[in-house]
Design an enzyme around this catalytic site. Structure first.
Site, PDB file in Angstrom:
ATOM      1  N   GLU A  70       0.816  -1.221   0.000  1.00 51.02           N
ATOM      2  CA  GLU A  70       0.000   0.000   0.000  1.00 51.02           C
ATOM      3  C   GLU A  70       0.848   1.269   0.000  1.00 51.02           C
ATOM      4  OE1 GLU A  70      -2.885  -0.439  -0.643  1.00 51.02           O
ATOM      5  OE2 GLU A  70      -3.912  -1.976   0.519  1.00 51.02           O
ATOM      6  N   HIS A  89      -3.385   3.861   7.531  1.00 47.27           N
ATOM      7  CA  HIS A  89      -4.349   3.120   6.704  1.00 47.27           C
ATOM      8  C   HIS A  89      -4.805   1.907   7.499  1.00 47.27           C
ATOM      9  CE1 HIS A  89      -6.314   0.753   3.724  1.00 47.27           C
ATOM     10  NE2 HIS A  89      -5.314  -0.102   3.585  1.00 47.27           N
ATOM     11  N   HIS A  91      -8.111  -1.186   8.317  1.00 44.57           N
ATOM     12  CA  HIS A  91      -9.297  -1.926   7.895  1.00 44.57           C
ATOM     13  C   HIS A  91     -10.227  -2.029   9.104  1.00 44.57           C
ATOM     14  CE1 HIS A  91      -6.274  -4.130   5.059  1.00 44.57           C
ATOM     15  NE2 HIS A  91      -6.482  -2.878   4.683  1.00 44.57           N
ATOM     16  N   TYR A 116     -17.372  17.064  15.776  1.00 44.31           N
ATOM     17  CA  TYR A 116     -16.025  16.524  15.917  1.00 44.31           C
ATOM     18  C   TYR A 116     -15.512  15.935  14.611  1.00 44.31           C
ATOM     19  CZ  TYR A 116     -17.866  17.121  20.529  1.00 44.31           C
ATOM     20  OH  TYR A 116     -18.482  17.669  21.627  1.00 44.31           O
ATOM     21  N   HIS A 156     -12.969  -1.693   1.416  1.00 44.28           N
ATOM     22  CA  HIS A 156     -11.569  -1.890   1.806  1.00 44.28           C
ATOM     23  C   HIS A 156     -11.253  -1.312   3.182  1.00 44.28           C
ATOM     24  CE1 HIS A 156      -7.083  -1.494   0.335  1.00 44.28           C
ATOM     25  NE2 HIS A 156      -7.148  -1.768   1.614  1.00 44.28           N
TER      26      HIS A 156
END
Length: 215
Positions: A70, A89, A91, A116, A156
């Site tokens: 990635e 990043h 999941h 927020y 994803h």
């Protein structure tokens, strides 16, 4: 702490926040003219210096573990804005769930339900599905037409940038909470912040949000 120590601490924080099941996810930080990023298959909660890798800002592997597939995704966020100094990043379950649904609007998959989310994250578009590690993910985020510091990747997960690793982790946690609230309220009458309220928050906190007239 040096950059490697910061990355290791951020990995633990991501796991403790419930954002990284198993060995999923990757994080990175800029260190001068190089990128330090977690290697392929690294468990974020148990990082060691040997689990990290160095790349140039064009993606060239400079040393350390095998780079995460990635890496282009991270480089895409860094290329967008020089204020982006760290990227997370993940999941995380709520973000993944929301990424499987139609977006609220084109410029943000997540509606402005709490101040927020608007203050700390800002608009978060849903990018098109590509298989994990597809280099085009980096181009998608680099070329997105809306100001952003976070995005959902269809089916994803989420990617978030910050001026520091601490800020990027905090924003990832806030994004996960915003996704949870959006899912809890989906299909029900709900009170979204109105455009004037969103604009005031975005301007006060220097947060990206596209006004309705531009969307």
């Amino acid at each position: 702490m040096n950059a490697a120590e910061q990355l290791i601490a951020a990995g633990r924080a991501v796991v403790e926040a419930g954002l990284s099941p198993g060995s999923s996810g990757n994080i990175s930080v800029l260190d001068g003219d190089r990128l330090l990023i977690t290697g392929t298959g690294a468990s974020l909660g148990a990082l060691t210096p040997q689990a990290l890798t160095e790349t140039a800002l064009d993606g060239t592997h400079l040393g350390g573990a095998r780079p995460s597939k990635e890496t282009p995704l991270h480089l895409g966020l860094y290329a967008r804005d020089e204020r982006h100094r760290a990227v997370v990043h993940v999941h995380s379950p709520q973000a993944v769930a929301l990424s499987c649904l139609a977006p609220w609007r084109e410029h943000s998959a997540i509606p402005p339900l709490t101040p927020y989310f608007v203050m700390r994250v800002g608009q978060t578009p849903l990018l098109p599905y590509r298989h994990p590690g597809d280099p085009a993910l980096g181009a998608d985020i680099r070329d997105a037409r809306w100001p952003l510091r976070a995005a959902l990747l269809a089916n994803h997960g989420a990617v978030v940038a910050g001026a520091s690793l601490e800020e990027a982790v905090e924003r990832a946690a806030e994004l996960e909470e915003a996704c949870r609230i959006a899912l809890l309220t989906a299909g029900r009458p709900r009170n979204e912040l109105d455009p004037a309220q969103v604009r005031e928050l975005a301007e006060r906190w220097d947060s990206p949000w596209t006004p309705p007239t531009i969307d």
